[in-house]
Write a protein that holds these residues in place. Structure first.
Motif, PDB file in Angstrom:
ATOM      1  N   MET A  47      15.715  20.442  21.890  1.00  0.00           N
ATOM      2  CA  MET A  47      14.353  20.082  22.283  1.00  0.00           C
ATOM      3  C   MET A  47      14.158  20.015  23.791  1.00  0.00           C
ATOM      4  O   MET A  47      13.097  20.375  24.307  1.00  0.00           O
ATOM      5  CB  MET A  47      13.980  18.688  21.733  1.00  0.00           C
ATOM      6  N   PHE A  48      15.183  19.513  24.473  1.00  0.00           N
ATOM      7  CA  PHE A  48      15.020  19.177  25.883  1.00  0.00           C
ATOM      8  C   PHE A  48      14.381  20.294  26.726  1.00  0.00           C
ATOM      9  O   PHE A  48      13.347  20.082  27.357  1.00  0.00           O
ATOM     10  CB  PHE A  48      16.365  18.739  26.472  1.00  0.00           C
ATOM     11  N   PRO A  49      14.975  21.495  26.738  1.00  0.00           N
ATOM     12  CA  PRO A  49      14.385  22.513  27.628  1.00  0.00           C
ATOM     13  C   PRO A  49      12.983  22.931  27.194  1.00  0.00           C
ATOM     14  O   PRO A  49      12.148  23.233  28.038  1.00  0.00           O
ATOM     15  CB  PRO A  49      15.362  23.682  27.538  1.00  0.00           C
ATOM     16  N   VAL A  50      12.729  22.918  25.887  1.00  0.00           N
ATOM     17  CA  VAL A  50      11.400  23.315  25.400  1.00  0.00           C
ATOM     18  C   VAL A  50      10.345  22.345  25.922  1.00  0.00           C
ATOM     19  O   VAL A  50       9.319  22.743  26.479  1.00  0.00           O
ATOM     20  CB  VAL A  50      11.379  23.346  23.851  1.00  0.00           C
TER      21      VAL A  50
ATOM     22  N   ARG B 204      -2.856  15.539  26.238  1.00  0.00           N
ATOM     23  CA  ARG B 204      -2.865  16.291  24.983  1.00  0.00           C
ATOM     24  C   ARG B 204      -1.862  17.434  25.015  1.00  0.00           C
ATOM     25  O   ARG B 204      -1.170  17.703  24.039  1.00  0.00           O
ATOM     26  CB  ARG B 204      -4.240  16.866  24.711  1.00  0.00           C
ATOM     27  N   GLY B 205      -1.818  18.119  26.137  1.00  0.00           N
ATOM     28  CA  GLY B 205      -0.884  19.230  26.277  1.00  0.00           C
ATOM     29  C   GLY B 205       0.559  18.750  26.159  1.00  0.00           C
ATOM     30  O   GLY B 205       1.390  19.403  25.533  1.00  0.00           O
ATOM     31  N   LEU B 206       0.842  17.586  26.744  1.00  0.00           N
ATOM     32  CA  LEU B 206       2.202  17.055  26.675  1.00  0.00           C
ATOM     33  C   LEU B 206       2.559  16.695  25.235  1.00  0.00           C
ATOM     34  O   LEU B 206       3.642  17.029  24.744  1.00  0.00           O
ATOM     35  CB  LEU B 206       2.338  15.817  27.569  1.00  0.00           C
TER      36      LEU B 206
ATOM     37  N   ASN C 199       7.432  23.032  28.811  1.00  0.00           N
ATOM     38  CA  ASN C 199       6.042  22.818  28.406  1.00  0.00           C
ATOM     39  C   ASN C 199       5.368  21.792  29.324  1.00  0.00           C
ATOM     40  O   ASN C 199       4.218  21.986  29.728  1.00  0.00           O
ATOM     41  CB  ASN C 199       5.985  22.336  26.957  1.00  0.00           C
ATOM     42  N   THR C 200       6.102  20.726  29.654  1.00  0.00           N
ATOM     43  CA  THR C 200       5.534  19.720  30.553  1.00  0.00           C
ATOM     44  C   THR C 200       5.166  20.366  31.886  1.00  0.00           C
ATOM     45  O   THR C 200       4.081  20.156  32.423  1.00  0.00           O
ATOM     46  CB  THR C 200       6.552  18.591  30.782  1.00  0.00           C
ATOM     47  N   GLU C 201       6.083  21.176  32.410  1.00  0.00           N
ATOM     48  CA  GLU C 201       5.798  21.855  33.673  1.00  0.00           C
ATOM     49  C   GLU C 201       4.519  22.686  33.558  1.00  0.00           C
ATOM     50  O   GLU C 201       3.630  22.611  34.406  1.00  0.00           O
ATOM     51  CB  GLU C 201       6.974  22.760  34.067  1.00  0.00           C
TER      52      GLU C 201
END
Lengths: 251, 286
Positions: free
Chosen positions: B151-154, B195-197, B158-160
């Motif tokens: 999960m971590f890199p995904v 929401r995106g996060l 996405n956060t970036e």
């Protein structure tokens, strides 16, 4: 007339590109000073020195002095958070925070002042009244700030800025993203605000500068070409470049 | 006019390309529907209350369900989210808000890309060595660690991306009000992108909730309730499906495997649809 801000020999660099050259400018207290000039002439860059907002970007730097009330605020010793409380900024696009109308104003107040919740409410109302927005939003204080119209959002940003008791308001093309009717309201607002605040406004709109400002500075390619009372600049410019610009021959 | 190209042939090229793209879309949609229909067809007969409420039973003993595996999967994936999401969001914040530190950011970004391409079986093997072997037993927790690594890199990337969508003027506006950089990031920028996060976290959750290979090395399986999350093999859906569908001689277990597959599919579809709705809300401005 008292001088509030005094820029002395500001040189500004984006990386290795110099954008401002030896800008020196004395801004009068409780007056509206307009900064005009063609796109890319350094108007906004100049303004962004006044609250050191450019420091967000690592490759931007400035030399020279900016004296506000006798203190060189470019000195790293000067606390930038307190500087920015004292020197508010309004941007081209309205920038309400993603929170309610009330919180948009209350949140920054709470960061800078310790107030009881009653005092806080009063302060929010005062700010909204001062920005002539109170009557339009008093029934939707809990709604999102983003739900307001563009002109209302811009006045919300002005209310937010004056709520933390600044002395100077910097406005970077505050009406260029807003319709003419809302623009008129904001111009009227600016005229009423100058009784308490020193206002510096960057504008593309020369009629606007002529309508509302007391002094006008004309920028060209990073240089301040001419500075003086607005009436004189627009009727009897000394420099040929200024005349060419205000008569619409370029820009 | 000379050298004029035939309009007919241009029109035919146009039609041909359009036909091909419609065909491609049809193939994609049909395959998805085929998968969904197959799983529903074979799985729906298993869906009885007892199937959803009873724990699984050893091979050959009838009346088993999937309740323990469902709870186990929920515990393992949420455990993974607890481990992975906070550092992933912070890493994403660093990538987005401090992108002028080019060297650190490019190292971070490159590592994340490599990690995203890493086969999950290798991650399972890694956690097997690090957690299972060193602790001396399989555990649901080890499964969470493996899924967290996936999960971590995904979530970080996405956060970036999501913070990158927040206009720069909003940051400047917050700083211009005398806010500190940290407060600007956490209260204004992250909140604007909330929401995106959340979407990114949900998509990552739905992606890892069906991962099988890493769990075979870590959580393994058990017929008991997932109280052994930290101390021993823990039931979970992907391994249950694998075992029942491929490793059992009993028709009833095959059917239970299909039923479990249907439940997992519905779970993932629900998360995905909820996520779409969230994104649509974001597009409306608030």
């Amino acid at each position: 007339m008292a001088i509030k801000i005094s820029a002395k020999n500001l040189n500004f660099y984006y990386g290795s590109n110099q954008a401002l050259f030896d800008n020196s400018l004395d801004i009068e207290e409780r007056r509206i000073t307009a900064v005009i000039g063609p796109s890319g002439c350094g108007k906004s860059t100049h303004l962004r020195v006044y609250n050191r907002i450019f420091e967000l970007y690592r490759d931007q730097r400035v030399t020279g002095e900016l004296i506000i009330d006798g203190v060189n605020v470019l000195d790293p010793q000067v606390d930038v958070l307190e500087l920015r409380r004292k020197v508010g900024m309004i941007f081209q696009k309205p920038t309400p925070f993603p929170m309610s109308v009330f919180e948009n104003i209350a949140y920054p107040i709470k960061l800078h002042f310790k107030l009881s919740s009653k005092e806080l409410k009063q302060r929010v109302e005062q700010a909204l009244r001062a920005a002539s927005l109170w009557d339009e939003v008093k029934d939707k204080l809990k709604n999102s700030g983003l739900a307001l119209s563009g002109g209302q959002q811009q006045r919300l940003c002005i209310a937010r800025a004056i709520a933390i008791e600044p002395e100077i308001l910097l406005m970077d093309e505050p009406t260029s993203a807003i319709d003419p009717v809302a623009t008129l309201k904001i111009e009227e607002l600016m005229l009423s605000l100058k009784e308490k605040y020193t206002i510096v406004v960057v504008t593309h709109n020369m009629q606007q500068a002529a309508r509302i400002s007391d002094n006008t500075a004309f920028f060209f390619k990073g240089h301040i070409i001419e500075y003086g009372p607005t009436a004189r600049i627009f009727t009897n410019p000394k420099e040929k470049k200024t005349e060419e610009y205000i008569t619409g021959r370029f820009g | 006019m000379k050298n004029k190209r035939s309009i007919t042939s241009r029109k035919w090229t146009d039609r041909l390309v359009r036909a091909f793209s419609i065909f491609a879309v049809a193939v994609a949609v049909m395959s998805m529907l085929w998968v969904i229909c197959t799983v529903i067809y074979y799985g729906h007969r298993a869906l009885r209350p007892s199937f959803l409420l009873n724990p699984s039973r050893p091979y050959g003993i009838p009346g088993g369900g999937i309740a323990n595996a469902l709870l186990g999967t929920i515990a393992i994936t949420f455990g993974a989210a607890l481990i992975a999401v906070p550092p992933a969001i912070l890493g994403g914040i660093y990538l987005s808000e401090y992108k002028d530190r080019r060297v650190i950011c490019s190292i971070l970004r490159f590592s994340a890309t490599v990690m995203m391409g890493m086969p999950s079986v290798i991650i399972g093997l890694f956690v097997y060595m690090i957690v299972v072997v060193s602790s001396g037993h399989f555990s649901g927790f080890a499964g969470s660690v493996a899924l967290a690594i996936i999960m971590f890199p995904v979530v970080m990337r996405n956060t970036e991306d999501m913070l990158g969508l927040v206009p720069y003027t909003l940051r400047e506006a917050a700083l211009a009000m005398g806010m500190t950089r940290t407060r600007t990031t956490l209260r204004i920028v992250c909140f604007a992108a909330r929401r995106g996060l959340l979407t990114g976290v949900l998509l990552a959750l739905s992606r890892v909730s069906g991962e099988t290979a890493p769990l075979l090395f870590t959580a393994l399986f058990s017929d008991s309730w997932p109280t052994t999350y930290f101390s021993g093999p823990t039931a979970n859906m992907p391994v249950l499906i694998t075992e029942y569908a491929t490793n059992s001689p009993f028709a009833e277990m095959h059917q239970a495997g299909w039923g479990a597959a249907l439940v997992v599919m519905l779970l993932v579809l629900t998360i995905n649809i909820a996520t779409r709705l969230l994104i649509r809300g974001q597009a409306d401005g608030h």
